[in-house]
Design an enzyme around this catalytic site. Structure first.
Site, PDB file in Angstrom:
ATOM      1  N   LYS A   9       6.648 -27.820  57.510  1.00 52.70           N
ATOM      2  CA  LYS A   9       6.803 -26.354  57.524  1.00 52.70           C
ATOM      3  C   LYS A   9       5.464 -25.670  57.244  1.00 52.70           C
ATOM      4  O   LYS A   9       5.101 -24.705  57.910  1.00 52.70           O
ATOM      5  CB  LYS A   9       7.838 -25.890  56.480  1.00 52.70           C
ATOM      6  CG  LYS A   9       9.267 -26.237  56.765  1.00 52.70           C
ATOM      7  CD  LYS A   9      10.247 -25.425  55.921  1.00 52.70           C
ATOM      8  CE  LYS A   9      10.074 -25.575  54.437  1.00 52.70           C
ATOM      9  NZ  LYS A   9      10.492 -26.886  53.915  1.00 52.70           N
TER      10      LYS A   9
ATOM     11  N   GLY B  29       8.420 -32.479  53.584  1.00 52.94           N
ATOM     12  CA  GLY B  29       7.711 -33.457  54.406  1.00 52.94           C
ATOM     13  C   GLY B  29       7.894 -33.298  55.897  1.00 52.94           C
ATOM     14  O   GLY B  29       7.490 -34.161  56.675  1.00 52.94           O
TER      15      GLY B  29
ATOM     16  N   LYS C 127       0.832  -1.217   0.000  1.00 54.95           N
ATOM     17  CA  LYS C 127       0.000   0.000   0.000  1.00 54.95           C
ATOM     18  C   LYS C 127       0.865   1.266   0.000  1.00 54.95           C
ATOM     19  O   LYS C 127       0.573   2.234  -0.717  1.00 54.95           O
ATOM     20  CB  LYS C 127      -0.901   0.020   1.244  1.00 54.95           C
ATOM     21  CG  LYS C 127      -2.060  -0.974   1.200  1.00 54.95           C
ATOM     22  CD  LYS C 127      -2.900  -0.859   2.472  1.00 54.95           C
ATOM     23  CE  LYS C 127      -4.057  -1.842   2.501  1.00 54.95           C
ATOM     24  NZ  LYS C 127      -4.853  -1.704   3.735  1.00 54.95           N
TER      25      LYS C 127
END
Length: 746
Positions: free
Chosen positions: A357, A354, A109
């Site tokens: 916490k 495990g 264009k």
């Protein structure tokens, strides 16, 4: 370049670039298909150009060669490019994606509207762009800005190329220095190493030497000292012993030790670096890091000495109450931790997987919430913050988001003047928090607030400098709860039992496991076999047996980046296996990106709110706009092609980069080629990243080396000393001589 008398005679070739088959932005090497004057068919030209695009006119001098694979080619010893002048050339150039906002459709264009004057229109009469259908004020503005940036970036590229330097960072240089870029690089090229990520001292030094700067120039030697300390910082140190720093700088710079000594004294006088003692060693610190470590010590000690923000809580009543609320009976060790937390202004809770916490933190938070205590929760990464939210039912933010990062300068809006609004701050995954970030966080904690630091001190220390959590624990300056008891339900997981065995220096079980087990070891005695097995595991075996998505739920974690079974090499193998036929793609900075690819952010981008280690998925590549879009947790983030050095493929990543993240399934190669990195805390960290499945692939011998490898490198840091001596008026936070034993092993 001087001509070799024995070389073939030089020819000159000129023509229009039809297609750029290949262009390496770092070294400029290119392969071009060219419509050359005097040739009916397209000609392949190979040479070097700082920047090149389809549609440009080239003039090349060189010779014809016959390549066994590719046939006849013109090898250019010299290649000059110029902006196209014909309408066809201009359209091809604009359509190539060089100018963001213009692709093939708009290129056609624009040339139809303005012909050969299109460049003049963009530069001199940009308002006329709006005469073209589809170009409104926003697109016109983007085209003009992109054209100006492209011109400046090309000038920078040509400057860098002329001085023997790769050009891939040109966009970043332009963004940092703007129109003054070439002036800055000419006056003090060493600023590049300081200001531009991805450009090191060696690159800046190459430019400096091309500009005629002597090796012994004081500006060079002083820059070299800062470079040596920055390299040490990248390895996790906050400083270096003078006895290590001077020989390191001497070797790096190839100048006499006396000159390094003189430069060091000048740097000390200017306050760029600071001298201090760690144990019995005379050390040199970058001034900012020295200040940050000292400030962390002062702030922690100040907070710990304050009074609790809540009235006394009767633990004998609170513990039965929380057990009734949660339906969980707390073990003795957990009860002791809760009691200590309710009575402590600053507390550290540490332990492996495990050990409960999360249960302890939840219990503390629910008791305090019931008493009306104002709580804030944070973690270093988005994934860790999300996990914390899921575990506690409370909102948790990344530290950067909590501190309200300012995109303009990377600083934080929350600080001592504008502190956080809370009575208790909880920080999870604290082992990941480096000294500068810990300093920023503690500044923003109100004087009256309590602080709970949670993390696994046996994991790798932070990627950034220091070992803040380990130093706080070792100093004895604040109370610490170290949890070791693995609870029965967790003990049923082979991931958890294997992680604890590794942490104790014991080999995990590597015999063939039950098919339904969550931990497996697959032997592979050489790198080639390991790569084949990893690709097969990720692509087929894990998805088929466990139902995990191979891209979104399976993560390969490598001890290191380099090597045939390193993260970089495995990324290319896994990309080919998992995303083999993408539509559109873009090649930049040594990677190819396409929709569907898993990627990782490798620096903190405050403007886009994406941080180092964040994982996303490419959703779109738009050559016309020159942009790539990635989804991070469902949020789209767009990158111009010139800034894709912020992303790397992430089918595989390093264990260091995985800190704070958890993945459904983890595959970890462990081979003797990783020897420099085979340490216990590295393998332990990798194994603890897997939630439901961990597979080690490699040699038992390599795993044994890692499990035994406890010493690791030393991190030079002064935080532990300052904290330990904080209560002593003659200690380093007072006026006297520092005490301590030197750095601890990682």
């Amino acid at each position: 370049m001087s001509e070799n008398p024995a070389s073939p005679p030089q020819e000159v070739l000129a023509g229009l670039v039809e297609r750029v088959t290949f262009h390496n932005e770092e070294n400029g090497f290119c392969v071009l298909r060219t419509k050359a004057r005097g040739h009916r068919d397209l000609v392949t030209v190979i040479g070097h150009a700082a920047t090149i695009s389809a549609g440009e006119w080239i003039t090349a001098s060189g010779e014809w060669v016959n390549d066994r694979t590719h046939g006849q080619q013109f090898r250019a010893r010299f290649l000059r490019t110029s902006t196209p002048t014909s309408a066809a050339g201009i359209e091809k150039y604009l359509a190539s994606g060089m100018i963001r906002g213009i692709g093939p459709a708009y290129a056609k264009k624009l040339v139809r509207a303005f012909g050969e004057a299109v460049f003049d229109v963009i530069e001199a009469n940009p308002d006329r762009l709006r005469e073209v259908e589809g170009i409104g004020p926003v697109r016109a503005g983007r085209i003009v800005a992109a054209w100006a940036e492209q011109k400046a970036v090309r000038e920078i590229m040509v400057f860098l190329h002329a001085h023997g330097v790769g050009t891939s960072r040109a966009v970043r240089i332009f963004k940092t220095y703007g129109a003054n870029a070439i002036q800055v690089m000419t006056e003090n090229p060493y600023r590049l190493a300081r200001d531009i990520r991805g450009i090191g001292f060696k690159t800046a030094d190459t430019i400096a030497q091309r500009l005629g700067l002597e090796k012994t120039a004081m500006v060079r030697v002083r820059a070299g000292i800062s470079h040596a300390l920055t390299e040490a910082m990248d390895a996790g140190h906050c400083g270096l012993p003078r006895a290590e720093l001077v020989p390191l700088a001497e070797k790096l710079l190839e100048v006499p030790a006396e000159l390094v000594g003189t430069a060091l004294e000048l740097e000390l006088q200017d306050g760029t670096v600071v001298a201090d003692r760690v144990g019995e060693a005379d050390c040199v610190f970058l001034a900012g890091l020295h200040r940050a470590e000292r400030a962390v010590a002062e702030r922690l000690l100040g907070l710990a000495r304050g009074r609790l923000p809540w009235d006394r809580i009767d633990a004998d009543k609170a513990i039965p109450w929380i057990e009734a609320q949660t339906g969980l009976a707390l073990a003795e060790s957990q009860q002791a931790a809760v009691r200590l937390a309710l009575a402590s202004k600053v507390l550290v809770v540490t332990g492996g997987p495990g050990v409960g916490k999360t249960t302890i933190v939840n219990s503390i938070l629910r008791i305090l919430a019931a008493k009306g205590v104002e709580l804030l929760l944070c973690a270093p990464t988005g994934r860790a913050a999300k996990r914390m939210s899921e575990a506690t039912g409370l909102e948790a933010k990344t530290i950067h988001r909590l501190l309200e990062v300012d995109p303009a300068n990377g600083g934080f809006r929350r600080d001592a003047e504008t502190p956080l609004e809370c009575e208790m701050l909880v920080v999870d995954e604290t082992s990941m928090v480096d000294v500068p970030l810990m300093n920023a966080l503690l500044k923003a904690v109100p004087d009256e607030a309590a602080l709970l630091l949670v993390g696994d001190v046996d994991q790798l220390p932070s990627v950034g400098p220091g070992q803040a959590l380990a130093d706080v624990i070792e100093s004895g300056a604040v109370p610490v709860v170290r949890l070791t008891e693995v609870f029965r339900q967790a003990a049923e997981s082979r991931i958890i039992t294997s992680a604890h065995r590794i942490n104790r220096g014991q080999m995990p079980e590597t015999d063939r496991a039950d098919p339904g087990s969550d931990f497996h070891f697959i032997p592979a005695e050489d790198p080639e076999t390991a790569v084949e097995r990893i690709v097969e595991l990720v692509r087929t075996r894990i998805p088929r047996r466990f139902g995990f998505d191979p891209i979104r739920e399976v993560q390969v974690l490598c001890p290191m980046n380099r090597g045939g079974v390193g993260a970089r090499s495995l990324n290319l193998e896994l990309q080919a296996a998992l995303n083999p036929a993408p539509g559109t793609k873009v090649e930049r900075f040594g990677w190819t990106f396409a929709p569907g690819d898993k990627v990782m952010q490798v620096d903190n981008d405050y403007e886009r709110e994406v941080y180092n280690g964040d994982i996303g998925f490419v959703t779109a590549v738009d050559p016309e706009a020159g942009e790539l879009t990635t989804s991070f947790d469902g949020r789209p983030v767009t990158y111009p092609f010139g800034e894709l050095d912020s992303l790397v493929l992430a089918y595989a990543t390093t264990i260091h980069k995985s800190q704070g993240s958890e993945y459904s399934a983890v595959v970890i190669p462990v081979l003797t080629q990783h020897y420099p990195m085979l340490q216990r805390n590295l393998i332990y960290t990798g194994v603890t990243r897997g939630k439901r499945l961990v597979v080690l692939v490699g040699q038992r011998k390599a795993l044994s080396i890692a499990v035994r490898g406890v010493t690791g490198r030393r991190r030079w840091s002064k935080l532990r000393e300052w904290l330990a001596a904080g209560g002593d008026p003659t200690g380093p936070l007072g006026a006297g001589r520092p005490r301590g034993r030197g750095p601890r092993p990682e």
